[in-house]
Design an enzyme around this catalytic site. Sequence first.
Site, mmCIF file in Angstrom:
data_model
loop_
_atom_site.group_PDB
_atom_site.id
_atom_site.type_symbol
_atom_site.label_atom_id
_atom_site.label_comp_id
_atom_site.label_asym_id
_atom_site.label_seq_id
_atom_site.Cartn_x
_atom_site.Cartn_y
_atom_site.Cartn_z
ATOM 1 N N THR A 74 0.838 -1.203 0.000
ATOM 2 C CA THR A 74 0.000 0.000 0.000
ATOM 3 C C THR A 74 0.866 1.243 0.000
ATOM 4 O OG1 THR A 74 -0.123 -0.129 2.426
ATOM 5 C CG2 THR A 74 -1.954 -1.074 1.179
ATOM 6 N N GLY A 77 3.515 5.023 3.066
ATOM 7 C CA GLY A 77 4.665 4.880 3.966
ATOM 8 C C GLY A 77 4.276 4.589 5.404
ATOM 9 N N ALA A 220 9.953 8.361 26.760
ATOM 10 C CA ALA A 220 8.783 9.217 27.008
ATOM 11 C C ALA A 220 8.803 10.417 26.075
ATOM 12 C CB ALA A 220 8.749 9.682 28.467
ATOM 13 N N VAL A 225 4.669 8.858 24.755
ATOM 14 C CA VAL A 225 3.547 9.382 25.545
ATOM 15 C C VAL A 225 2.226 9.229 24.799
ATOM 16 C CG1 VAL A 225 4.928 10.948 26.959
ATOM 17 C CG2 VAL A 225 3.972 11.778 24.805
ATOM 18 N N GLY A 313 12.956 6.055 19.433
ATOM 19 C CA GLY A 313 13.186 6.905 18.276
ATOM 20 C C GLY A 313 13.207 6.136 16.967
ATOM 21 N N ASP A 354 12.853 12.125 6.202
ATOM 22 C CA ASP A 354 13.572 11.530 7.327
ATOM 23 C C ASP A 354 14.978 11.070 6.977
ATOM 24 O OD1 ASP A 354 11.221 11.954 8.652
ATOM 25 O OD2 ASP A 354 10.798 9.857 9.104
ATOM 26 N N ALA A 362 6.208 14.385 9.273
ATOM 27 C CA ALA A 362 5.566 14.164 7.979
ATOM 28 C C ALA A 362 5.379 15.464 7.217
ATOM 29 C CB ALA A 362 4.210 13.482 8.185
ATOM 30 N N HIS A 486 -15.419 34.966 19.302
ATOM 31 C CA HIS A 486 -15.713 34.678 20.710
ATOM 32 C C HIS A 486 -17.020 33.905 20.798
ATOM 33 C CE1 HIS A 486 -16.082 35.297 25.042
ATOM 34 N NE2 HIS A 486 -17.356 35.616 24.822
#
Length: 508
Positions: A74, A77, A220, A225, A313, A354, A362, A486
Amino acid sequence: MQSWNQLYRTLAKRGSHLPCKLHQATALSVRTYADKAQIEADVTVVGSGPGGYVAAIKSAQLGFKTVCVEKNATLGGTCLNVGCIPSKALLNNSYLYHLAHGKDFENRGIEISGISLNLEKMMAQKSGAVKALTGGIAHLFKQNKVTHVNGFGRITGKNQVTAKLGDGTEQVINTKNILIATGSEVTPFPGIEVDEESVVSSTGALCLKKVPESLIVIGAGVIGVELGSVWQRLGSKVTAVEFLGHVGGMGIDMEISKNFQRILQKQGMKFKLGTKVMGATRRADGQFDVAVEAAAGGKSETLTCEVLLVCIGRRPFTQNLGLETVGIELDNRGRIPINNRFQTKVPSIYAIGDVVAGPMLAHKAEDEGIICVEGMAGGAVHIDYNCVPSVIYTHPEVAWVGKTEEQLKEEGVPYKVGKFPFAANSRAKTNADTDGLVKILSHKETDRLLGAHILGSGAGEMINEAALAMEYGASCEDIARVCHAHPTVSEAFREANLAASFGKPINF
């Protein structure tokens, strides 16, 4: 006046008369023993993640004959298949479950009995979103006349890519330019083998078959997280072990990080910061003993969990691409060196995302992909990495762009701080969702916006206003004088800019 797109199309049709001259205007045909008829292309993109597929579409829109080579079945990525997209589905759905299952709905007068989790159905909704979006890219390729080659692409010449297809045959593409957009892969933890069942990477954590009773997350940072939050909301006891002394990874403002950690702990997550993992062993009962000790050295401790999530990572996916055949060497972090036009040392070969320096995001890859192919067509090549935002999609979200307070201190830049808590924002109050704040950093002498840091519901949407302001060099007064609807939570962003520029907000 011609638009850029019209100009690029005109230039592209002229072929060798392009201002920057597509390198080797006539693609070299290298003798091979491939099994299929060779394809001739102007631009060949290797990889179809956010950077690759966007670059391929833009390239085709500019008039280039474009091929995109993708090794997976597919398109999309890591991001669309096992990263950004499926994780956001689980983050959203687990949050809704948390609201219904906890006391939140009850406190709002919504009383429901018999709440139960159907994890299989939750995973199916996630998979449906992924399927729709990856299929959408295939449709966009067809619509924009991008040729999709499903195979593992290797560079076999300065103007040639050879794709190894699933049936063992090869497809040769002779191309004027090559764009490497192969993304990244999970960084392994030495001595801990991932089986994607009980010892999982982020990929396995997105498809666990049941909620683990206990989960230890190594790391973390952003991914740690986020995935820790998913399983904590669904009922798991989650402990995150982090080598650094803060949560949220690199680039987060320390004041925001401390507040963020406090909120996550209130939700039930536990943290062991400044701590390193020494190893993990499986017990006879299937549980894992995880040995940890202080990062600075000291007494060791053993933690126990049912599932271990490795989140330390990602690393560039640059192996087995054939870079050595054209003399391209990697830097000490496995990345491809490029110039300010995204060209490698071989002028006809480019790289983005990357696999090159910069944050592994991304949207950063997408921008680089568009700008890179525009550059091939003779356009300007420019990106301000200081204006690339970052987001952590927990609840509350964390988002930032520009400099942190720590960076400004280190650089000796005179600055002012403006803050505004969501507890003083009318929309946040009516939503009963008041955790967090907006923190603005401005230049003390010019009032220019230098950094924006938001911890709160919808932070990932609000940060884009800050990114736009920074791109245009706005002052905090400029932002404070823009009328905001507002009641909206984005009024907190205006108030924080007001505090930075004038010294005081209105509503706090």
